[in-house]
Design a protein around this motif. Structure first.
Motif, mmCIF file in Angstrom:
data_model
loop_
_atom_site.group_PDB
_atom_site.id
_atom_site.type_symbol
_atom_site.label_atom_id
_atom_site.label_comp_id
_atom_site.label_asym_id
_atom_site.label_seq_id
_atom_site.Cartn_x
_atom_site.Cartn_y
_atom_site.Cartn_z
ATOM 1 N N THR A 93 0.812 -1.175 0.082
ATOM 2 C CA THR A 93 -0.088 -0.088 -0.036
ATOM 3 C C THR A 93 1.016 1.361 -0.099
ATOM 4 O OG1 THR A 93 -0.059 0.067 2.422
ATOM 5 C CG2 THR A 93 -1.612 -1.001 1.531
ATOM 6 N N ASP A 99 6.282 4.473 4.707
ATOM 7 C CA ASP A 99 6.941 4.085 5.795
ATOM 8 C C ASP A 99 8.447 3.371 5.803
ATOM 9 O OD1 ASP A 99 5.122 5.092 7.290
ATOM 10 O OD2 ASP A 99 4.045 3.410 7.942
ATOM 11 N N ARG B 272 -6.929 -8.425 -1.229
ATOM 12 C CA ARG B 272 -7.517 -8.109 0.188
ATOM 13 C C ARG B 272 -7.080 -6.517 0.558
ATOM 14 N NH1 ARG B 272 -2.938 -10.857 2.993
ATOM 15 N NH2 ARG B 272 -2.050 -11.003 0.839
ATOM 16 N N PRO B 273 -7.835 -5.850 1.464
ATOM 17 C CA PRO B 273 -7.656 -4.517 1.686
ATOM 18 C C PRO B 273 -6.251 -4.400 2.327
ATOM 19 C CG PRO B 273 -9.253 -5.310 3.143
ATOM 20 C CD PRO B 273 -8.901 -6.713 2.187
ATOM 21 N N GLY B 274 -5.613 -3.237 2.087
ATOM 22 C CA GLY B 274 -4.191 -3.171 2.557
ATOM 23 C C GLY B 274 -4.222 -2.236 4.037
ATOM 24 N N ARG B 275 -3.131 -2.232 4.478
ATOM 25 C CA ARG B 275 -3.032 -1.352 5.692
ATOM 26 C C ARG B 275 -2.427 -0.072 5.421
ATOM 27 N NH1 ARG B 275 0.572 -5.504 9.197
ATOM 28 N NH2 ARG B 275 0.830 -3.579 10.315
ATOM 29 N N ALA B 276 -2.744 1.133 6.234
ATOM 30 C CA ALA B 276 -2.376 2.445 5.819
ATOM 31 C C ALA B 276 -0.781 2.643 6.555
ATOM 32 C CB ALA B 276 -3.190 3.388 6.685
ATOM 33 N N ALA B 277 -0.316 1.837 7.216
ATOM 34 C CA ALA B 277 0.998 1.980 7.875
ATOM 35 C C ALA B 277 1.754 0.775 7.790
ATOM 36 C CB ALA B 277 1.080 2.614 9.198
ATOM 37 N N ALA B 278 3.029 0.877 7.514
ATOM 38 C CA ALA B 278 3.686 -0.390 7.447
ATOM 39 C C ALA B 278 3.996 -1.249 8.504
ATOM 40 C CB ALA B 278 5.236 -0.208 6.976
ATOM 41 N N GLY B 279 3.896 -2.406 8.879
ATOM 42 C CA GLY B 279 4.207 -3.309 9.849
ATOM 43 C C GLY B 279 5.656 -3.182 10.243
ATOM 44 N N ARG B 280 5.878 -3.773 11.536
ATOM 45 C CA ARG B 280 7.262 -3.575 11.872
ATOM 46 C C ARG B 280 8.238 -4.266 11.161
ATOM 47 N NH1 ARG B 280 7.224 -5.293 17.754
ATOM 48 N NH2 ARG B 280 4.978 -4.471 17.527
ATOM 49 N N LEU B 282 8.465 -4.461 7.961
ATOM 50 C CA LEU B 282 8.800 -3.884 6.624
ATOM 51 C C LEU B 282 9.695 -2.684 7.044
ATOM 52 C CD1 LEU B 282 7.983 -4.327 3.773
ATOM 53 C CD2 LEU B 282 6.091 -2.732 3.904
ATOM 54 N N ALA B 283 10.899 -2.973 7.351
ATOM 55 C CA ALA B 283 11.930 -1.691 7.856
ATOM 56 C C ALA B 283 13.107 -1.858 7.309
ATOM 57 C CB ALA B 283 11.682 -1.613 9.528
ATOM 58 N N SER B 284 13.524 -2.925 6.462
ATOM 59 C CA SER B 284 14.688 -3.412 6.106
ATOM 60 C C SER B 284 14.755 -4.003 4.640
ATOM 61 C CB SER B 284 15.515 -4.303 6.920
ATOM 62 O OG SER B 284 14.564 -5.654 6.931
ATOM 63 N N LEU B 288 11.725 -6.164 2.899
ATOM 64 C CA LEU B 288 10.963 -6.104 1.705
ATOM 65 C C LEU B 288 11.114 -7.299 0.955
ATOM 66 C CD1 LEU B 288 9.546 -3.823 -0.293
ATOM 67 C CD2 LEU B 288 11.913 -3.226 -1.139
ATOM 68 N N ARG B 291 8.750 -9.792 1.836
ATOM 69 C CA ARG B 291 7.562 -9.297 1.775
ATOM 70 C C ARG B 291 6.903 -9.708 0.236
ATOM 71 N NH1 ARG B 291 3.446 -5.760 3.051
ATOM 72 N NH2 ARG B 291 1.695 -5.852 1.674
#
Lengths: 310, 532
Positions: A93, A99, B272-280, B282-284, B288, B291
């Protein structure tokens, strides 16, 4: 004042195609610098060299005082980039992309992110595959602007935005300038450049043909004059810097090089002026002069050669 | 304007884009058939030698599950036996790539929109790709039949063999046209279609290997099996061609129906509907990469587990059923029943290894598609180094390959069940056998990494060709009696034959070192070259 970006004599070729042919570019810290040129003139190649994605064949480049090729990772913590053609991961998204890119750069400002998402009216819960071109552009803009970067490299960032969003973008860049950030803005939208940029560099066929403040550049262009005189004028055609002269009895229309206005006006005054309309050069005219000649079939002398930059 | 307006132009466009790829495929089919006929002619020159081998082959479940039963002892029977399954799978793969490339991939890239806005009927794109797929499979059939007949095989049988292969290709093409309507991404559409093809192969493999006692009818459910059941050179059953052709027609109709009912760009399978902010997570770069590749990796692992359980269960039926003296003698040579089972399982493990090499290569090539799709720029313009970016996907490729091999081994162990020393022992030796394939898989992935760094533009085609060559060596290397110099070119030649074989550390270490060197060369190249 130091320069955030300094490039001298940059060269880059792809096989036989020369993309950059000795490009010079200087962007002072804290300024918004317009980077203009026709399609294919080398703007994106320049920005990719400044990002260390491409290695220049020749010349030197310094970004924030470092070597963009050798110290790319370190420099990237201090800059943010918006590509001209934003392509995102279709199953992530917009919010996730913002983020992710922020975290990869070393952190982003949550409050600023929320504010920008609001301002650009972006729905961050939509998967990138469903975004329009303009919405993809917004994602990249929010990701770049929500970071704490000193330098923003924006490659035609408003190409897909509607006029409302364009206005939001301008307001945001103004804020960035006020916070002391440096912006290199490659753009085709002249009103945007006029509104935002302190200085501009015009690039054509891989070399910078003009560089300076807008006032300086305007000075190099022609003012169009329409005058009604007391009688037919004498000797206007012989004056330096007069173009497209059209005399019908006592009516005169022509273009005059702005730095040659003085002798021309004196000659008009000698004939007695009844009315005078003078139009300052528009930015369009300035750009068209530089852009012309790259189009197919048009043969104009290189604008830069006629009139070397001061 | 009818719903087919413009199809002719689209066909010409597709042929223009694919001409080189189609030529390479046709050459591969011709070479494969030619090599088989030539190889068997040298290996078993007399009818007696062939009859002797046929009896052994039909008693060997490993050969049965790979190639199916040998229906006769003529050179034609041998050629059909060895080639029909592999060629049917290849024709299926060719068709999947072809169809998805011109449907969902075009739609995903937005190019179909450009075409759709022109004077093009609603069904024209699908009709065009169906025509191209039919033409390509017809060309495959023509080439195969011509080569087989030219090398002296009976003409009717040659045509039957080729037609069976092409019909399987055509059926798979229609299935791919359906999955291209269902999925929203080309990757998923390809994955689903290849999954169907894999399931068809499994049904056939089980149906054939259990032959006399087990569910032989499973083969009759498989599009890949239909190509074999035609019995090209031994009492040809032409009517079996109706099965794949009926499937092709039905699936094509379903695809056309689905295409009419959905919007441009949408799939039938809802996102599927997505999330507005990245989960923990997804930070490196690794977050990615995980994912991006997890769906592919998890489906591979699931597929490997199913493959293992099914094949492992099939191995229980081996031995004891075959009464002839010759078969018993052959079994004894292979080390009795346990030896036979182990030989079968080892062949299946090798098979898994070759497939997992395909996963590893595609996982590595993800780096290239990220780069070519300009998504890499966004990551590399942050504080991520090129090495860090590349390693994130390489970790997925290597760890993913290991996980899939373990899943296959686990499945094989569970499926084969307790033979001696309990279930735990069986699972341990089968997962061991699976993971022992890893060094060779990593060499294949290493080739892709080296090319990515040094010759990115030809990376994909050369990596896949290298895998094609290795697969070909595994299948026809032995019958061609190629010199060891040639066979040794495949990293899989150097692996221990597990379970049952002896393990020596040297080749495993050497392969790992080669893989590491290739990877290091690729990373060094990546650091020095331009991105894009």
């Amino acid at each position: 004042m130091t320069n955030a970006i300094e490039a001298a004599g940059l060269r880059k070729s792809y096989g036989k195609t020369v993309a950059l042919d000795g490009l010079d570019l200087a962007v002072a810290s804290g300024e918004v610098h317009g980077f203009l040129g026709p399609n294919g003139s080398g703007k994106t190649t320049t920005i990719r060299i400044l990002l260390g994605l491409l290695r220049a064949d020749g010349g030197t480049a310094r970004v924030l005082g470092g070597d963009p090729w050798a110290q790319a990772t370190r420099l990237h913590r201090r800059l943010a980039y918006v590509p001209g053609e934003v392509s995102l991961w279709p199953n992530l998204t917009g919010g996730e992309v913002i983020d992710l890119l922020g975290r990869l750069r070393g952190g982003l400002d949550r409050a600023r992110r929320a504010e920008l998402v609001e301002r650009f009216e972006l729905d961050p819960a939509v998967r990138a595959r469903a975004y329009s071109k303009g919405n993809r552009q917004k994602v990249a803009l929010v990701a770049a602007l929500a970071s704490d970067a000193e330098l923003l490299l924006l490659d035609e960032p408003t190409a897909g935005l509607d006029p409302l969003m364009e206005a939001a973008f301008r307001a945001t860049v103004e804020e960035e300038r006020a916070r002391g950030r440096t912006v290199l803005l490659s753009s085709h939208i002249l009103s945007e450049v006029e509104a935002l940029c302190d200085r501009v560099t015009i690039i054509r066929r891989g070399t910078a043909v003009e560089s300076g403040s807008l006032a300086q550049l305007r000075h190099l262009t022609r003012t169009s004059i329409a005058a009604e005189l007391a009688g037919p004028p004498d000797g206007l055609a012989g004056l330096p810097g007069v173009h497209d002269l059209d005399v019908e009895g006592a009516r005169v229309r022509c273009q005059v090089d702005t730095d040659q206005l003085d002798p021309f006006l004196r000659a008009l005054a000698a004939a007695g002026v009844r009315s005078l309309v003078s139009q300052p050069p528009t930015l369009e005219e300035l750009f068209l002069r530089h852009y012309a000649g790259d189009g197919p079939g048009v043969r104009a002398g290189p604008a830069g050669a006629e009139r070397p930059a001061p | 304007m009818t719903t087919l307006t413009g199809a002719g132009t689209l066909i010409r466009l597709a042929l223009r884009r694919d001409r080189l790829m189609l030529a390479v495929w046709l050459y591969a089919f011709a070479a494969f058939v030619g090599a088989t006929v030539y190889g068997f002619r040298g290996l078993y020159p007399t009818a007696a030698a062939r009859a002797e081998f046929a009896r052994t082959a039909n008693g060997n479940p490993a050969l049965l599950s790979l190639y199916g039963p040998l229906y006769g002892s003529s050179l034609g029977s041998f050629t059909a036996w060895r080639d029909v399954t592999v060629c049917a799978l290849l024709a299926g793969l060719m068709s999947v790539f072809l169809v998805v490339r011109h449907t969902r991939a075009e739609e995903e890239a937005g190019r179909l929109e450009l075409v759709g806005a022109a004077v093009v009927g609603r069904h024209a794109p699908l009709a065009a790709v169906a025509s191209v797929a039919a033409g390509a499979n017809a060309a495959v059939a023509a080439v195969m039949a011509a080569v087989a007949a030219a090398l002296g095989l009976p003409a009717a049988g040659s045509v039957a063999l080729a037609a069976g292969v092409a019909a399987c290709g055509l059926a798979t093409a229609s299935v791919a046209a359906v999955t291209a309507q269902l999925a929203r991404s080309a990757r998923t559409a390809r994955g689903l279609a290849i999954g169907v093809l894999g399931a068809a192969f499994l049904l056939r493999a089980v149906g054939d290997s259990v032959s006399r006692t087990g569910p032989r009818w499973l083969t009759w459910l498989s599009p890949v099996g239909w190509a074999e059941l035609i019995r090209s050179f031994d009492g040809t059953r032409w009517w079996t061609l109706a099965l794949p052709l009926a499937l092709a027609a039905a699936a094509a109709a379903a695809a056309a129906l689905l295409a009419r009912r959905r919007d441009y760009g949408a799939g039938v399978l809802a996102g599927r509907p997505g999330r507005a902010a990245a989960g923990r997570a997804l930070a490196s770069p690794l977050g990615l990469a995980w994912r991006l590749q997890r769906a592919s990796l998890l489906s591979w692992a699931g597929g490997a587990l199913v493959y293992g359980v099914v094949i492992g269960s099939a191995s229980r039926g081996i031995g004891g059923l075959y009464g002839s003296a010759q078969v018993r003698r052959a079994m004894a040579e292979l080390g009795g029943r346990a030896g036979l089972v182990d030989a079968f399982l080892a062949a299946m493990v090798l098979f898994a290894g070759l497939a997992v090499a395909g996963f590893a290569i595609s996982a590595v090539l993800r780096l290239r598609s990220e780069e070519a799709g300009q998504r890499a720029d966004a990551v590399l313009a942050t504080a991520v180094s090129r090495t860090g970016w590349a390693l994130s996907h390489l970790v997925i490729a290597a760890a993913g390959a290991a996980a899939i091999l373990l899943a296959a081994g686990l499945g094989l162990g569970v499926g084969a069940g307790a033979q001696s020393g309990g279930l735990g022992h069986q699972i341990a030796r089968m997962t061991g056998a699976g993971i022992a394939e890893l060094p060779a898989v990593l060499v294949m992935a290493g080739i892709a990494v080296a090319l990515l760094g040094l010759r990115p533009r030809i990376g994909a085609i050369v990596s896949w060709s290298a895998l094609g060559l290795v697969v070909a060596l595994a299948f026809v290397g032995a019958i061609l009696r190629l010199s060891h110099w040639v066979l040794d070119a495949s990293p899989f030649t150097h692996l221990p034959k597990l379970p049952g074989g002896t393990v020596s550390a040297t080749p495993l270490a050497a392969l790992s070192a080669v893989a590491a060197a290739l990877g290091a060369a690729g990373l060094a190249g990546l650091r020095r070259r331009d991105i894009g």
